[in-house]
Design a protein around this motif. Structure first.
Motif, short mmCIF file in Angstrom:
data_model
loop_
_atom_site.label_atom_id
_atom_site.label_comp_id
_atom_site.label_asym_id
_atom_site.label_seq_id
_atom_site.Cartn_x
_atom_site.Cartn_y
_atom_site.Cartn_z
N MET A 23 40.49 33.50 42.64
CA MET A 23 39.87 34.32 43.67
C MET A 23 39.26 33.41 44.73
O MET A 23 38.53 32.47 44.40
CB MET A 23 38.80 35.22 43.04
CG MET A 23 39.38 36.30 42.16
SD MET A 23 38.15 37.16 41.12
CE MET A 23 38.07 36.07 39.69
N PHE A 39 45.12 33.83 38.01
CA PHE A 39 44.86 34.29 39.37
C PHE A 39 43.51 33.74 39.84
O PHE A 39 42.47 34.02 39.24
CB PHE A 39 44.85 35.81 39.44
CG PHE A 39 46.19 36.44 39.19
CD1 PHE A 39 47.21 36.30 40.12
CD2 PHE A 39 46.43 37.15 38.03
CE1 PHE A 39 48.46 36.87 39.90
CE2 PHE A 39 47.68 37.73 37.80
CZ PHE A 39 48.70 37.58 38.73
N ARG A 95 33.67 39.08 40.48
CA ARG A 95 34.68 38.25 39.82
C ARG A 95 34.76 38.55 38.32
O ARG A 95 35.84 38.57 37.73
CB ARG A 95 34.38 36.76 40.06
CG ARG A 95 34.40 36.39 41.54
CD ARG A 95 34.49 34.89 41.74
NE ARG A 95 33.39 34.13 41.19
CZ ARG A 95 32.26 33.86 41.82
NH1 ARG A 95 32.06 34.34 43.05
NH2 ARG A 95 31.31 33.14 41.26
N ILE A 118 47.46 39.83 46.89
CA ILE A 118 47.78 38.85 45.86
C ILE A 118 49.02 38.09 46.33
O ILE A 118 50.09 38.68 46.48
CB ILE A 118 48.04 39.51 44.50
CG1 ILE A 118 46.82 40.30 44.03
CG2 ILE A 118 48.41 38.45 43.46
CD1 ILE A 118 47.03 41.06 42.73
N MET A 144 43.72 36.31 46.81
CA MET A 144 43.94 35.95 45.41
C MET A 144 45.37 35.41 45.32
O MET A 144 46.27 35.89 46.01
CB MET A 144 43.77 37.17 44.50
CG MET A 144 44.02 36.91 43.02
SD MET A 144 43.91 38.43 42.00
CE MET A 144 42.13 38.72 42.03
#
Length: 577
Positions: free
Chosen positions: A285, A283, A298, A407, A461
């Motif tokens: 960011m 994933f 993070r 997401i 994300m």
């Protein structure tokens, strides 16, 4: 790039092919999503896979066994200055497009100029370093560079050469379903937009007997069928509609391959090892969003991701953790503090780099249990340092704004993960984030929408995959450079702008030997990994391919990269019944 090529002048065949492979047969492959273009050289549209691989060619051929080594393909010879300030290519007189017309110097010059000015952003960075390109003979051209960069002659050797007469006068930047005329071993045979594309081997291919081509491009027909998702693709393989299936799940590989075509012996399982970098997957960011601009936030997101539990749940614990961008290779950063040349490259930027970059950075261990309490405690502490506190069960900043984000996932899956697996990983992760008071929602998009939004960096994300080679160079600026952070369609999805990264990339491309090069790559690996831009998952050092029993590959001489672009289907063949 350094030293001499491994193969001597006048070599007869590449070491990793079967020069006696029979010709003929068909390979049918599965791809997720769809396509609406046959132009992989521009940003617009979603191009069908295979056009740039099978139809067009480059001046040089990239060896699968030697990082940073190219051999002549369209080019009969190449000459470059000792300081690499210019490069000159001479074309093979026999080189032809599939319509029989010769490949000319004019085609090469037009292609390079057009790609550099109207093509996909990946071509522009190198072209910006070209001072001039000119014809120097009936079959030769010279490219002069405007700045020091030892990799540039190789990059020019890997630019696709297109037929000028086909595209001149048209809007090259527009997507198109017009079949390109190339000089490669295959031609576009049939196209069903969004559903399938078929390539037929050109029986008049000009380069079939070149040493770099013997034993390659053996099958007569290569067909790519497009499916809604990985589940549909897998069912197509089980039904015999697809001849090769790349299995991404170690758990499924061991537990779910007892279906009839395997039981009858009509299909077999093969594992192909490799010695290439893991790359990065997980994933990412988007630091353009202030929510993820702080490295402490993070790191908190990484602490909350319990890889050990996720790996055990979804893969039986079989995947290895991606510990850095170049892990699984000699280019990977080493444990502990940076030393020697690596430390010297980082030292001028040390004060501005996140903690751990110079001193050493490792990912959290995680827990066997779903709830990693130690990781969550560390995450809460980091979030509080960054100005976030939990009030009434909701993580908020000083102004009461909740920590809420999206997401983004591709419902067709990706090259390395099925849609169901990425969603399972996201679901487990979202549950963990709720323990921190975060509000994360998952959005599924079709392939076209996903490509559009990620090209424009319209996400908080998302799932991220970047394969990395053993010969990283200028393309790293497209991945991580500051200019790429603001360039739609670039691969710098995290939006990083790091003077340190750009400095070590410059050191990479101007290295005089492998020791300098390795130190620069390891320094870059530290900057990327300790930058905490991606929450990494796992990888496998072997590729798992199930395929019909009549398909073969050169398993005694598997190249360094293993199952990598250029290996399948290019090196495979079909045995006669």
């Amino acid at each position: 790039m350094y030293g001499e090529p491994a193969l001597p002048p006048g070599f007869s065949v590449l070491p990793y092919v079967n020069p006696d492979a029979p010709r003929g047969g068909t390979i049918r492959l599965a791809e997720p999503g769809g396509f609406d273009s046959l132009k992989p050289w521009v940003l617009k549209g979603n191009a069908a896979w295979g056009v740039g691989v099978h139809v067009t060619e480059t001046l040089m051929y990239r060896s699968l066994d030697e990082p940073f080594t190219l051999y002549g393909l369209l080019a009969a010879s190449v000459e470059t200055a000792a300081d690499r300030s210019w490069v000159e290519f001479t074309l093979r007189p026999e080189a032809r497009f599939s319509d029989g017309s010769p490949v000319t110097v004019d085609d090469v010059i037009w292609s390079f100029r057009t790609l550099g000015t109207q093509g996909h952003p990946r071509y522009r960075a190198a072209w910006a370093k070209v001072a001039g390109i000119e014809q120097t003979g009936d079959r030769s051209l010279r490219i002069t560079f405007s700045e020091s960069d030892r990799e540039l002659p190789l990059l020019m050797g890997m630019r696709p050469v297109l037929k000028k007469a086909q595209w001149e006068g048209k809007d090259f930047a527009a997507s198109s379903l017009e079949p390109p005329v190339g000089s490669g071993p295959y031609v576009v045979d049939e196209v069903d937009p969004g559903r399938s594309i078929t390539f037929r081997r050109n029986s008049e291919y000009w380069g079939a007997d070149l040493p770099v081509n013997k034993g390659r491009n053996n099958v007569d027909v290569i067909r790519y069928d497009y499916f809604a998702d990985a589940n549909a693709m897998f069912e197509a393989f089980k039904a015999g509609e697809v001849t090769i299936w790349r299995e991404l799940s170690a758990l499924k590989w061991t537990q779910e391959y007892d279906f009839p075509v395997i039981q009858r012996g009509d299909a077999v399982k093969s594992e192909i090892p490799n010695r290439r970098p893991s790359g990065i997957m997980g994933f990412v960011m988007n630091t353009r969003n202030p929510l993820f601009a702080d490295w402490r936030v993070r790191q908190a997101m990484i602490e909350a991701f319990n890889f050990r539990f996720i790996n055990a749940t979804l893969n039986g614990g079989k995947d290895q953790r991606i510990t850095s961008y170049f892990s699984n290779s000699a280019l990977a950063m080493q444990p502990g503090p940076a030393t020697g040349r690596e430390a010297a490259l980082l030292q001028p930027f040390a004060a501005d780099l996140p903690p751990g970059t110079v001193d050493g950075y490792t990912l959290p261990d995680g827990s066997d249990r779903a709830l990693d309490r130690a990781g969550l405690r560390r995450a809460i502490d980091l979030l509080e340092q960054a100005g976030w506190t939990v009030r009434d069960g909701i993580l908020q900043d000083a102004d009461g704004r909740p920590f809420a984000f999206e997401i983004l996932l591709n419902q067709s899956g990706t090259a390395m993960r099925s849609a169901s697996e990425t969603q399972q990983i996201a679901d487990i992760y979202v549950q963990a984030l709720r323990n921190l008071g975060m509000q994360a929602r998952i959005t599924l998009l079709d392939s076209a929408q996903f490509v559009q939004r990620t090209n424009e960096f319209q996400f908080d994300m998302t799932w991220y995959e970047r394969a990395l080679s053993l010969s990283p160079g200028n393309e790293q600026l497209l991945y991580w450079g500051a200019a790429a952070a603001d360039q739609p369609g670039s691969r710098n999805w995290m939006g990083m702008k790091s003077p340190a990264a750009e400095a070590v990339i410059a050191a990479m491309v101007n290295s005089q030997n492998t020791q300098e090069f390795t130190a620069a790559v390891r320094a870059l690996d530290r900057i990327l990994t300790a930058g905490r831009y991606v929450i990494p998952v796992g990888f496998s050092p072997v590729s798992r391919l199930a395929h019909t029993a009549d398909l073969r590959y050169p398993d005694r001489t598997t190249p360094l990269y293993g199952d990598w672009p250029g290996f399948m289907p290019e090196l495979w063949w079909q045995e006669a019944e």
